[in-house]
Scaffold this motif. Structure first.
Motif, PDB file in Angstrom:
ATOM      1  N   ASN A 123      14.546 -31.640  27.015  1.00 36.42           N
ATOM      2  CA  ASN A 123      15.502 -31.482  28.120  1.00 36.42           C
ATOM      3  C   ASN A 123      15.137 -30.334  29.063  1.00 36.42           C
ATOM      4  O   ASN A 123      15.894 -29.996  29.989  1.00 36.42           O
ATOM      5  N   ALA A 124      13.980 -29.721  28.838  1.00 32.65           N
ATOM      6  CA  ALA A 124      13.612 -28.547  29.644  1.00 32.65           C
ATOM      7  C   ALA A 124      13.450 -28.904  31.129  1.00 32.65           C
ATOM      8  O   ALA A 124      13.797 -28.114  32.016  1.00 32.65           O
ATOM      9  N   PHE A 125      12.885 -30.091  31.410  1.00 25.61           N
ATOM     10  CA  PHE A 125      12.678 -30.480  32.819  1.00 25.61           C
ATOM     11  C   PHE A 125      13.987 -30.497  33.589  1.00 25.61           C
ATOM     12  O   PHE A 125      14.092 -29.967  34.692  1.00 25.61           O
ATOM     13  N   TRP A 126      15.013 -31.133  32.972  1.00 30.25           N
ATOM     14  CA  TRP A 126      16.297 -31.244  33.662  1.00 30.25           C
ATOM     15  C   TRP A 126      16.994 -29.890  33.742  1.00 30.25           C
ATOM     16  O   TRP A 126      17.687 -29.585  34.710  1.00 30.25           O
ATOM     17  N   ILE A 127      16.776 -29.039  32.738  1.00 30.99           N
ATOM     18  CA  ILE A 127      17.354 -27.694  32.793  1.00 30.99           C
ATOM     19  C   ILE A 127      16.729 -26.895  33.948  1.00 30.99           C
ATOM     20  O   ILE A 127      17.425 -26.212  34.706  1.00 30.99           O
ATOM     21  N   VAL A 128      15.402 -27.023  34.077  1.00 29.58           N
ATOM     22  CA  VAL A 128      14.718 -26.311  35.171  1.00 29.58           C
ATOM     23  C   VAL A 128      15.186 -26.835  36.533  1.00 29.58           C
ATOM     24  O   VAL A 128      15.451 -26.061  37.470  1.00 29.58           O
ATOM     25  N   CYS A 129      15.316 -28.183  36.666  1.00 30.47           N
ATOM     26  CA  CYS A 129      15.772 -28.759  37.936  1.00 30.47           C
ATOM     27  C   CYS A 129      17.166 -28.255  38.290  1.00 30.47           C
ATOM     28  O   CYS A 129      17.449 -27.900  39.441  1.00 30.47           O
ATOM     29  N   ALA A 130      18.064 -28.245  37.275  1.00 31.40           N
ATOM     30  CA  ALA A 130      19.415 -27.756  37.529  1.00 31.40           C
ATOM     31  C   ALA A 130      19.388 -26.284  37.938  1.00 31.40           C
ATOM     32  O   ALA A 130      20.126 -25.844  38.848  1.00 31.40           O
ATOM     33  N   GLY A 131      18.525 -25.506  37.297  1.00 31.27           N
ATOM     34  CA  GLY A 131      18.414 -24.092  37.669  1.00 31.27           C
ATOM     35  C   GLY A 131      17.913 -23.909  39.085  1.00 31.27           C
ATOM     36  O   GLY A 131      18.396 -23.053  39.837  1.00 31.27           O
ATOM     37  N   LEU A 132      16.918 -24.726  39.480  1.00 28.72           N
ATOM     38  CA  LEU A 132      16.396 -24.634  40.850  1.00 28.72           C
ATOM     39  C   LEU A 132      17.462 -25.006  41.872  1.00 28.72           C
ATOM     40  O   LEU A 132      17.591 -24.369  42.930  1.00 28.72           O
TER      41      LEU A 132
END
Length: 323
Positions: A294-303
């Protein structure tokens, strides 16, 4: 001969057309004067004038290829150069036509190299039986008719500047700097001749010539004042055109600044986002979330969150349209 016209004008203004022989130069009526007008645009007119019984200095002044408005006394007469707007079809109005004159009590010689409407106006008045009653009166009439022909041109320039000022106020994008440049160019060229012409007429008016009567001086003073007013209007047109030009430059600079500000804000928003994605994209060990699905979606949400915060900051700072 085509291009040469002569009149004997009596003291009461009655005029009689005469033949174009050189003897006519000395045949002024008692108390009147002779007017010889030469249009050197016609073949043979220049050669005829070169053979006229005039002093070499006067002939050189009348036939000079380039002239500026001036007034110079010579003996009992005056050498006077004036300029009029060029209203000939196909020509530019600012390409002014010179009128060279030798004026004495009993003889007036005028020379033009191109057609000049003001001279034609005086010709027509003489043919109607309304001739001038003296050499000074003739010069005053010519000067006033030159002013009459300039005034519509100056009025047209004023109207064009009015239109451009309205377009600047309305913010029309179709406003042409080329039209503005043409107005400024015409005003500058006309002003370049109007001011010396005013000085030449003023000098002629105050010259101590016994044949200049108070009535003649009054008419010459009126012509001088009209030239002064025209020169002042041309100055005002030039200044107004400069103001319009400055407003155009300011408006375009403001629009460019707004566009550059928008680009700067967009770049400022994406700069930290690009930094983060660049760090996360390096191919070295220890990058967080490599093993987390789930790291990709966490990074996208953070961006997205970081981008939203940056936009909010710029908006509160008034850089995204807030006033």
């Amino acid at each position: 001969m085509d291009g040469i016209r002569q009149w004997r004008i009596a003291p009461e203004g009655a005029a009689e057309s005469v033949a174009t022989e050189s003897s006519a130069f000395a045949q002024a009526p008692e108390g009147g004067f002779t007017w010889v007008h030469v249009n050197c645009a016609h073949p043979g007119a220049r050669e005829w004038l070169e053979g006229a019984p005039l002093e070499p200095l006067i002939l050189r002044a009348l036939l000079a290829p380039e002239t500026r408005p001036r007034c110079t006394t010579h003996g009992e007469g005056v050498l006077l150069n004036l300029r009029g707007v060029n209203l000939n079809p196909g020509d530019e109005v600012e390409d002014m036509v010179s009128l060279r004159m030798w004026v004495s009590e009993s003889l007036v010689v005028t020379v033009q190299l191109r057609r000049l409407m003001a001279v034609s106006d005086v010709h027509e008045s003489i043919e109607r039986g309304q001739g001038p009653d003296g050499a000074g009166e003739l010069v005053a009439r010519l000067a006033l008719r030159l002013a009459d022909r300039v005034e519509p041109v100056v009025a047209g320039l004023n109207e064009k500047v009015d239109v451009l000022e309205d377009q600047v106020i309305e913010g029309l994008s179709t406003l042409s700097r080329r039209d503005l440049g043409d107005i400024r160019r015409v005003a500058i060229v006309l002003r370049r001749h109007m001011a010396p012409q005013r000085d030449a007429l003023s000098t002629f008016e105050i010259e101590d010539m016994p044949w200049l009567r108070p009535h003649d001086r009054s008419r010459l003073r009126e012509a001088t004042e009209r030239m002064t007013r025209l020169a002042e209007e041309l100055d005002a047109i030039r200044d107004r055109a400069q103001v319009v030009h400055d407003q155009i430059i300011d408006a375009r600079a403001e629009a460019m600044n707004k566009q550059m500000l928008l680009l700067s804000v967009v770049a400022a928003i994406f700069l930290p986002l690009g930094l983060l994605t660049g760090l996360l994209g390096i191919n070295v060990g220890g990058v967080p979330g490599v093993d987390n699905p789930n790291a990709f979606w966490i990074v996208c949400a953070g961006l997205v969150a970081i981008g939203f915060v940056l936009m909010l900051v710029f908006w509160r700072a008034g850089l995204l349209g807030r006033r």
